[in-house]
Design an enzyme around this catalytic site. Structure first.
Site, PDB file in Angstrom:
ATOM      1  N   GLY A  17       0.785  -1.230   0.000  1.00  0.00           N
ATOM      2  CA  GLY A  17       0.000   0.000   0.000  1.00  0.00           C
ATOM      3  C   GLY A  17       0.815   1.276   0.000  1.00  0.00           C
ATOM      4  O   GLY A  17       0.329   2.310   0.467  1.00  0.00           O
ATOM      5  N   SER A  18       2.029   1.240  -0.557  1.00  0.00           N
ATOM      6  CA  SER A  18       2.799   2.497  -0.587  1.00  0.00           C
ATOM      7  C   SER A  18       2.155   3.502  -1.544  1.00  0.00           C
ATOM      8  O   SER A  18       2.191   4.713  -1.294  1.00  0.00           O
ATOM      9  CB  SER A  18       4.272   2.249  -0.921  1.00  0.00           C
ATOM     10  OG  SER A  18       4.419   1.788  -2.233  1.00  0.00           O
ATOM     11  N   LEU A  95      -4.329  -7.392  -6.750  1.00  0.00           N
ATOM     12  CA  LEU A  95      -3.908  -8.530  -7.580  1.00  0.00           C
ATOM     13  C   LEU A  95      -5.063  -9.354  -8.143  1.00  0.00           C
ATOM     14  O   LEU A  95      -4.839 -10.380  -8.776  1.00  0.00           O
ATOM     15  CB  LEU A  95      -2.963  -9.442  -6.774  1.00  0.00           C
ATOM     16  CG  LEU A  95      -1.640  -8.775  -6.382  1.00  0.00           C
ATOM     17  CD1 LEU A  95      -0.778  -9.739  -5.579  1.00  0.00           C
ATOM     18  CD2 LEU A  95      -0.889  -8.277  -7.612  1.00  0.00           C
ATOM     19  N   LYS A  96      -6.281  -8.908  -7.917  1.00  0.00           N
ATOM     20  CA  LYS A  96      -7.436  -9.653  -8.436  1.00  0.00           C
ATOM     21  C   LYS A  96      -8.012  -8.925  -9.647  1.00  0.00           C
ATOM     22  O   LYS A  96      -7.882  -7.717  -9.777  1.00  0.00           O
ATOM     23  CB  LYS A  96      -8.523  -9.777  -7.365  1.00  0.00           C
ATOM     24  CG  LYS A  96      -8.075 -10.572  -6.151  1.00  0.00           C
ATOM     25  CD  LYS A  96      -7.961 -12.035  -6.478  1.00  0.00           C
ATOM     26  CE  LYS A  96      -7.461 -12.825  -5.287  1.00  0.00           C
ATOM     27  NZ  LYS A  96      -7.130 -14.207  -5.639  1.00  0.00           N
ATOM     28  N   ASN A 112      -5.679   1.960 -12.868  1.00  0.00           N
ATOM     29  CA  ASN A 112      -4.690   1.018 -12.337  1.00  0.00           C
ATOM     30  C   ASN A 112      -3.294   1.560 -12.624  1.00  0.00           C
ATOM     31  O   ASN A 112      -3.088   2.270 -13.602  1.00  0.00           O
ATOM     32  CB  ASN A 112      -4.850  -0.346 -13.023  1.00  0.00           C
ATOM     33  CG  ASN A 112      -3.871  -1.379 -12.483  1.00  0.00           C
ATOM     34  OD1 ASN A 112      -3.640  -1.459 -11.269  1.00  0.00           O
ATOM     35  ND2 ASN A 112      -3.276  -2.159 -13.366  1.00  0.00           N
ATOM     36  N   HIS A 114       0.682   0.233 -13.201  1.00  0.00           N
ATOM     37  CA  HIS A 114       1.460  -0.978 -13.516  1.00  0.00           C
ATOM     38  C   HIS A 114       2.942  -0.603 -13.567  1.00  0.00           C
ATOM     39  O   HIS A 114       3.300   0.405 -14.182  1.00  0.00           O
ATOM     40  CB  HIS A 114       0.997  -1.529 -14.871  1.00  0.00           C
ATOM     41  CG  HIS A 114       1.686  -2.795 -15.251  1.00  0.00           C
ATOM     42  ND1 HIS A 114       1.330  -4.020 -14.724  1.00  0.00           N
ATOM     43  CD2 HIS A 114       2.733  -3.031 -16.079  1.00  0.00           C
ATOM     44  CE1 HIS A 114       2.124  -4.954 -15.226  1.00  0.00           C
ATOM     45  NE2 HIS A 114       2.990  -4.375 -16.043  1.00  0.00           N
ATOM     46  N   ASP A 155      -4.494  -5.370 -17.304  1.00  0.00           N
ATOM     47  CA  ASP A 155      -3.483  -4.434 -17.821  1.00  0.00           C
ATOM     48  C   ASP A 155      -3.761  -4.006 -19.258  1.00  0.00           C
ATOM     49  O   ASP A 155      -2.843  -3.891 -20.071  1.00  0.00           O
ATOM     50  CB  ASP A 155      -2.078  -5.074 -17.752  1.00  0.00           C
ATOM     51  CG  ASP A 155      -1.674  -5.405 -16.322  1.00  0.00           C
ATOM     52  OD1 ASP A 155      -2.102  -4.684 -15.398  1.00  0.00           O
ATOM     53  OD2 ASP A 155      -0.938  -6.385 -16.142  1.00  0.00           O
TER      54      ASP A 155
HETATM   55  C1  GRF Z   1       3.246  -1.204  -7.565  1.00  0.00           C
HETATM   56  O1  GRF Z   1       4.489  -1.446  -8.161  1.00  0.00           O
HETATM   57  C2  GRF Z   1       2.165  -1.079  -8.598  1.00  0.00           C
HETATM   58  O2  GRF Z   1       2.617  -0.566  -9.821  1.00  0.00           O
HETATM   59  C3  GRF Z   1       1.731  -2.488  -8.815  1.00  0.00           C
HETATM   60  O3  GRF Z   1       1.840  -3.102  -7.556  1.00  0.00           O
HETATM   61  C4  GRF Z   1       2.773  -2.391  -6.748  1.00  0.00           C
HETATM   62  C5  GRF Z   1       2.048  -1.994  -5.512  1.00  0.00           C
HETATM   63  O4  GRF Z   1       2.898  -1.469  -4.540  1.00  0.00           O
HETATM   64  N1  GRF Z   1       0.421  -2.577  -9.406  1.00  0.00           N
HETATM   65  P1  GRF Z   1       2.266  -0.823  -3.239  1.00  0.00           P
HETATM   66  O5  GRF Z   1       1.375  -1.888  -2.597  1.00  0.00           O
HETATM   67  O6  GRF Z   1       1.498   0.391  -3.643  1.00  0.00           O
HETATM   68  O7  GRF Z   1       3.439  -0.516  -2.368  1.00  0.00           O
END
Ligand code: GRF
Length: 205
Positions: A17-18, A95-96, A112, A114, A155
């Site tokens: 969740g950064s 991831l879903k 989203n 990526h 994606d």
């Molecule tokens: C990020 O690299 C984002 O691009 C991808 O998953 C990662 C999530 O990182 N979809 P975080 O959970 O926001 O730290």
């Protein structure tokens, strides 16, 4: 809802969740004319849930397996989003697959991020370190970040912005991941800021 009220956001996560944190911070400092009103996680151990709780944001764990069928799961999620008056959904390490019923209800309102330059290195199973490992294996000179509208394929939806990030000699998946992630933390809030401003303008039309 009047034209000046902030856009109500939901952020969907599965992990650290950064990016969620970056969005929360940019809402708090007024850069984004929005407010995160709900964090939905596909896992109960996602650290992003702790970040949300620290920020006083309601959280929900949403797992298809907790429901008798997909329709019941979708109805529950749609109801949750409606209860919180959610206008825009940001996937941040979710991831879903987002179910078609949710995509239909939020046409062009789900984004989203990526960690690669789509359409390369995207699709099912291509996330996190898998993307960075593939980029290094292919000896790509550059990688990057893509932010796109979510449609019914992984994606795949319309690209809103891409930013290139160099691959440097000696990079490992970890060093590359952290260089890409630091770009994500400024790019995603910028795109969400623009989307919120568009939504606010549309409300008054
Ligand atoms: C990020 O690299 C984002 O691009 C991808 O998953 C990662 C999530 O990182 N979809 P975080 O959970 O926001 O730290």
């Amino acid at each position: 809802m009047n034209t000046r009220s902030k856009v109500t956001l939901a952020v969907f996560i599965s992990g650290s969740g950064s990016n969620l944190q970056a969005i929360i911070d940019h809402c708090a400092n007024g850069v984004i004319a929005g407010s995160v009103k709900l964090v939905v996680s596909s896992r109960d151990d996602a650290y992003g849930l702790v970040r949300a709780q620290k920020a006083g944001i309601p959280t929900a764990i949403h797992r298809r397996k907790d429901f008798p069928d997909g329709a019941a799961a979708d109805a529950h999620l749609l109801n949750l989003l409606a209860q919180h008056y959610i206008e825009l959904i940001a996937l941040a390490g979710f991831l879903k697959m987002v179910p078609p019923a949710i995509i239909r209800a939020y046409q062009n309102r789900i984004v989203n991020i990526h960690p690669g330059l789509l359409p390369k290195y995207g699709g099912k199973g291509m996330y996190g370190h898998f993307v960075h490992e593939a980029v290094l294996t292919a000896k790509e000179p550059e990688t990057g970040v893509t932010i796109h509208i979510v449609d019914e394929m992984y994606d795949h939806g319309r690209v809103l912005v891409q930013k290139k990030v160099p691959v440097l000699p000696g990079d490992t998946p970890d060093t590359l991941a952290s260089r890409v992630l630091s770009i994500e933390h400024t790019l995603y809030p910028q795109v969400i800021k623009d989307l919120c401003e568009t939504i606010i303008k549309e409300r008054s039309q």
